[in-house]
Design a protein around this motif. Structure first.
Motif, short mmCIF file in Angstrom:
data_model
loop_
_atom_site.label_atom_id
_atom_site.label_comp_id
_atom_site.label_asym_id
_atom_site.label_seq_id
_atom_site.Cartn_x
_atom_site.Cartn_y
_atom_site.Cartn_z
N ALA A 42 32.44 45.75 94.79
CA ALA A 42 31.96 44.97 93.65
C ALA A 42 32.53 43.55 93.69
O ALA A 42 33.74 43.36 93.80
N TRP A 99 27.49 41.38 88.41
CA TRP A 99 28.11 42.05 89.55
C TRP A 99 27.10 42.14 90.69
O TRP A 99 25.92 42.40 90.47
N TYR A 101 27.02 43.59 95.04
CA TYR A 101 27.72 44.60 95.83
C TYR A 101 27.48 44.41 97.33
O TYR A 101 26.37 44.08 97.76
N MET A 130 31.55 50.16 93.20
CA MET A 130 30.52 50.55 92.25
C MET A 130 30.90 51.80 91.46
O MET A 130 30.43 51.99 90.33
N GLN A 133 34.68 50.91 89.17
CA GLN A 133 34.56 49.91 88.11
C GLN A 133 33.98 50.50 86.85
O GLN A 133 34.06 49.89 85.77
N SER A 184 22.30 43.53 93.95
CA SER A 184 22.59 43.52 92.53
C SER A 184 21.52 44.33 91.81
O SER A 184 20.42 44.51 92.32
#
Length: 263
Positions: A42, A99, A101, A130, A133, A184
């Motif tokens: 992330a 966020w 990734y 992912m 978080q 995303s």
């Protein structure tokens, strides 16, 4: 993990895995080893490109009341494809930092991939990802716990920070590369997530765009130089009449060979 996230991860698995390295004199990254959401590191605060939906030259079906610009992927002569992708140069969408990734096995810069795996472990579990978080690293909206396994991965810093005036360093030799392709959840309310199998077509070819370099275009779009792969693949979308062969264009896609437990 929510049902929605579980469904999105299933689609992500077939897109992010298998993205080969650009021609840099290095072996391709090991990207056929998706185990869990921990593999998706992330990042936030960086600009990025989103190529998840790229491929056809014309319009694609979208959810009711929405629309998308054409996002074609055009093969070049140098074993790459010029893929038109969404651009998020500020790292913000609808007024908020979002966020995005990076699949840890698909980092195309060998040194950054090594440094990231050394700190985060090969599965990404020792850095913010992912999965964590949303549980052990989550304090409240926008707040991340201060713990070793909640630190941002080294690759995040290499994506650049527009607010700090820091450019991307994943491709330091490419001055024109202002954005890096990541993933995303933005635009998931526009396009159709899913999985379409394209492993049985004749002479299959696709573009693997995870962490590919991109240059900004106009109208909120960007062009990314994605490595081209000859081989079977799956498309991370599912809608009626989706065609695997979209020549002369190709899909931004990947190949994930099912494990025995998935058969």
């Amino acid at each position: 993990m929510t049902d929605r996230l579980t469904c999105l991860l299933a689609a992500l698995a077939v897109w992010c895995l298998g993205a080969p390295a650009l021609a840099q004199g290095h072996e391709p990254p090991d990207a056929d080893a998706f185990d869990s959401a921990t593999n998706f590191l992330a990042c936030r605060g960086n600009g990025f490109a989103l190529c998840y939906y790229s491929g056809p030259g014309g319009d694609q079906p979208t959810q009711p009341g929405t629309s998308s610009p054409p996002l074609p992927c055009n093969p070049n002569l140098e074993d790459t494809a010029a893929c038109t992708c969404y651009a998020v140069p500020s790292g913000m969408h609808e007024g908020e930092f979002v966020w995005n990734y990076v699949e840890i096995g698909s980092i195309l810069n060998e040194q950054v991939r090594h440094d990231t795996m050394e700190l985060c472990h090969e599965d990404g579990s020792n850095c913010l990802n992912m999965k964590n978080q949303r549980d052990i690293c989550h304090v409240e909206d926008g707040v991340i716990a201060e713990a070793e396994e909640c630190q941002m991965a080294p690759v995040c810093a290499a994506l650049g920070n527009p607010a700090a005036g820091a450019p991307q360093t994943l491709y330091p030799e490419l001055d024109s590369a202002t954005l890096i392709s990541t993933f995303s959840f933005i635009y998931s309310n526009v396009h159709e997530f899913g999985s379409t199998d394209c492993t049985e077509i004749e002479n299959p070819t696709y573009a693997g765009c995870m962490t590919a370099p991109c240059r900004e275009d106009e109208n909120g779009l960007t062009t990314c130089e994605c490595p081209v792969v000859d081989g079977p693949y799956q498309v991370g979308q599912a809608y009626a009449n989706l065609q695997c062969d979209i020549g002369p264009h190709i899909w931004s896609a990947a190949y994930h060979e099912p494990s025995e437990s998935e058969d």
